[in-house]
Design an enzyme around this catalytic site. Structure first.
Site, PDB file in Angstrom:
ATOM      1  N   SER A  65       0.787  -1.235   0.000  1.00  0.00           N
ATOM      2  CA  SER A  65       0.000   0.000   0.000  1.00  0.00           C
ATOM      3  C   SER A  65       0.818   1.284   0.000  1.00  0.00           C
ATOM      4  O   SER A  65       0.252   2.355  -0.177  1.00  0.00           O
ATOM      5  CB  SER A  65      -0.957   0.019   1.180  1.00  0.00           C
ATOM      6  N   LYS A  68       0.285   3.303  -2.983  1.00  0.00           N
ATOM      7  CA  LYS A  68      -0.899   4.165  -3.147  1.00  0.00           C
ATOM      8  C   LYS A  68      -0.506   5.642  -3.147  1.00  0.00           C
ATOM      9  O   LYS A  68      -1.183   6.469  -3.750  1.00  0.00           O
ATOM     10  CB  LYS A  68      -1.918   3.888  -2.033  1.00  0.00           C
ATOM     11  N   TYR A 192      -4.083  -2.861  -9.968  1.00  0.00           N
ATOM     12  CA  TYR A 192      -3.828  -2.533  -8.554  1.00  0.00           C
ATOM     13  C   TYR A 192      -2.908  -3.582  -7.896  1.00  0.00           C
ATOM     14  O   TYR A 192      -1.964  -3.232  -7.188  1.00  0.00           O
ATOM     15  CB  TYR A 192      -5.181  -2.431  -7.838  1.00  0.00           C
ATOM     16  N   TYR A 240      -4.456   3.565   8.060  1.00  0.00           N
ATOM     17  CA  TYR A 240      -5.818   3.050   8.227  1.00  0.00           C
ATOM     18  C   TYR A 240      -6.377   3.470   9.585  1.00  0.00           C
ATOM     19  O   TYR A 240      -6.169   4.598  10.007  1.00  0.00           O
ATOM     20  CB  TYR A 240      -5.856   1.527   8.050  1.00  0.00           C
ATOM     21  N   VAL A 258       1.114  -3.685   3.846  1.00  0.00           N
ATOM     22  CA  VAL A 258       1.087  -4.968   4.560  1.00  0.00           C
ATOM     23  C   VAL A 258       2.335  -5.826   4.317  1.00  0.00           C
ATOM     24  O   VAL A 258       2.501  -6.866   4.939  1.00  0.00           O
ATOM     25  CB  VAL A 258      -0.187  -5.814   4.260  1.00  0.00           C
TER      26      VAL A 258
END
Ligand code: GLU
Length: 305
Positions: A65, A68, A192, A240, A258
Site C-alpha cells: 500500500s 498508493k 492494482y 488506516y 502490509v
C-alpha cells in the site's frame, strides 16, 4: 558527545532486534505469508542528498500500500482536484479492506488510501490507458523519483494476490455497481495488484519519498501544493484505523503497507523508509512504527514541534 544520526540508526537496529516482539506477517497474500517477520531495515534520505542506513536497508520487499502514495501523485498530476468528486479525504476509522462504509456512503470511498479509494485512483490511472500503460506510468514515476531504474514488479506476489484477492474484487464490483468505476473490475484489480507488488529496498523507497517530502535534492515531480495535500492525507489516513495512534506516537505523515514497509515524511528535512514485515493488529509494521517513534524522539522531526 552527542550521538550522530548514523550512530542512532545503528543503535536502533541493534535494540529492536534484541526485543524480539516482531508481530506476524500478512498471511492473506500467500506469497507474503512465507516471509520471516524477524527482519528490519531503515534508510533516511536527507535534504543534502545523503542517505543514512542501518540493518537490511538493501533488502527488496513488497511495498504494497505504500504504492498508493505514488499512484495518487500520478493521478493528482493528471486530473487534479476532479479526483475528489469520486473519493473523499476523511479518515475511515475502519480496516483497510472494509466494505461497510462503501454501502453507507453510496460508493464514494472515504479516502484514497483505503483499498476502495485506491481502486478508484487506479481506475483513474486506467482512463484512456491499458493496464500495461498505467503500470508503466506508476513504475516510471517511482523510478524517476528514486532516480533508479532498477525497480521492478514482483510478478509472483502480483499473481498470488490475483488468485486470492476476493475482497478487493468484491470492492471493485461494488464500486462499479454505484457507477464509481469506469473500467472493468478485473482490469482495475489486476493493475492494482501489480502496482502493490512493486518491490523496493529501503534505500530506494527513501529516495523515491524525497519528492513527497519536498527535499531540495529531489527531482521536481510534484508541486508544493500537491506535496502538502498528499502529506495531509498520509497524516490522517496513512495507517488506516491506526492513523490517530501513529500521529500521536510519531507526529509525521506516513504510509504503511502490509509487506511491512513504511514511508515516513519529515517535510523539507528527510524521507524515511523502514521495513519490518511483522504487523500489528491494524496491519501496520510493528517494529516499523516503534522505529519511527524512536527516530521522531531522537530528531525532533514531529511536525507538531
Ligand atoms: N495489496 C494489498 C491489499 O489490497 C495492500 C494492502 C496494504 O498494504 O495495506 O490487500
Amino acid at each position: 558527545m552527542a550521538r550522530t544520526l548514523s550512530q542512532f540508526l545503528n543503535d536502533l537496529d541493534r535494540d529492536l532486534r534484541a526485543r524480539g516482539d516482531w508481530g506476524s506477517v500478512a498471511d492473506y497474500i500467500p506469497e507474503l505469508a512465507r516471509i520471516d517477520p524477524a527482519q528490519f531495515g531503515i534508510a533516511v534520505a536527507l535534504a543534502d542528498g545523503q542517505v543514512l542506513t542501518a540493518g537490511q536497508a538493501d533488502q527488496p520487499f513488497s511495498i504494497q500500500s505504500v504504492s498508493k502514495v505514488f499512484a495518487l501523485a500520478c493521478v493528482l498530476g493528471r486530473i487534479g482536484e476532479q479526483l475528489w468528486l469520486r473519493v473523499g479525504r476523511e479518515p475511515s476509522g475502519d480496516r483497510f479492506d472494509s466494505i461497510l462504509l462503501l454501502e453507507q456512503e453510496k460508493g464514494r470511498p472515504r479516502n484514497p488510501f483505503i483499498n476502495a479509494g485506491a481502486l478508484v485512483v487506479t481506475d483513474e490511472l486506467l482512463t484512456g490507458r491499458s493496464p500495461r500503460q498505467a503500470l508503466t506510468e506508476v513504475l516510471g514515476f517511482v523510478r524517476q523519483a528514486a532516480e533508479d531504474e532498477n525497480i521492478h514488479i514482483d510478478k509472483a506476489v502480483a499473481e498470488s494476490e490475483t488468485r486470492t484477492g476476493h475482497r478487493n474484487a468484491a470492492l471493485a464490483h461494488y464500486l462499479r455497481s454505484f457507477g464509481n468505476l469506469q473500467n472493468p473490475p478485473d482490469h482495475v484489480t489486476g493493475t492494482y495488484f501489480h502496482q502493490c507488488a512493486i518491490e523496493m529496498t529501503c534505500v530506494q523507497l527513501a529516495r523515491a519519498g524525497r519528492v513527497i517530502a519536498g527535499l531540495s535534492c529531489a527531482p521536481a515531480l510534484l508541486s508544493p501544493v500537491k506535496q502538502r495535500r498528499i502529506n495531509a492525507l498520509m497524516m490522517t489516513c496513512g495507517q488506516y484505523d491506526g492513523s490517530g495512534n501513529f500521529a500521536f506516537r510519531v507526529g509525521m505523515p506516513a504510509k504503511s503497507g502490509v509487506g511491512g514497509g513504511l514511508l515516513v515524511v519529515a517535510p523539507g528535512r528527510a524521507s524515511i523508509a523502514i521495513w519490518s514485515p511483522g504487523l500489528d493488529g491494524w496491519g501496520n509494521s510493528r517494529m516499523g512504527t516503534l522505529a519511527a517513534e524512536k527516530l521522531a524522539e531522537f530528531t525532533g522531526w514531529s511536525v507538531f514541534g
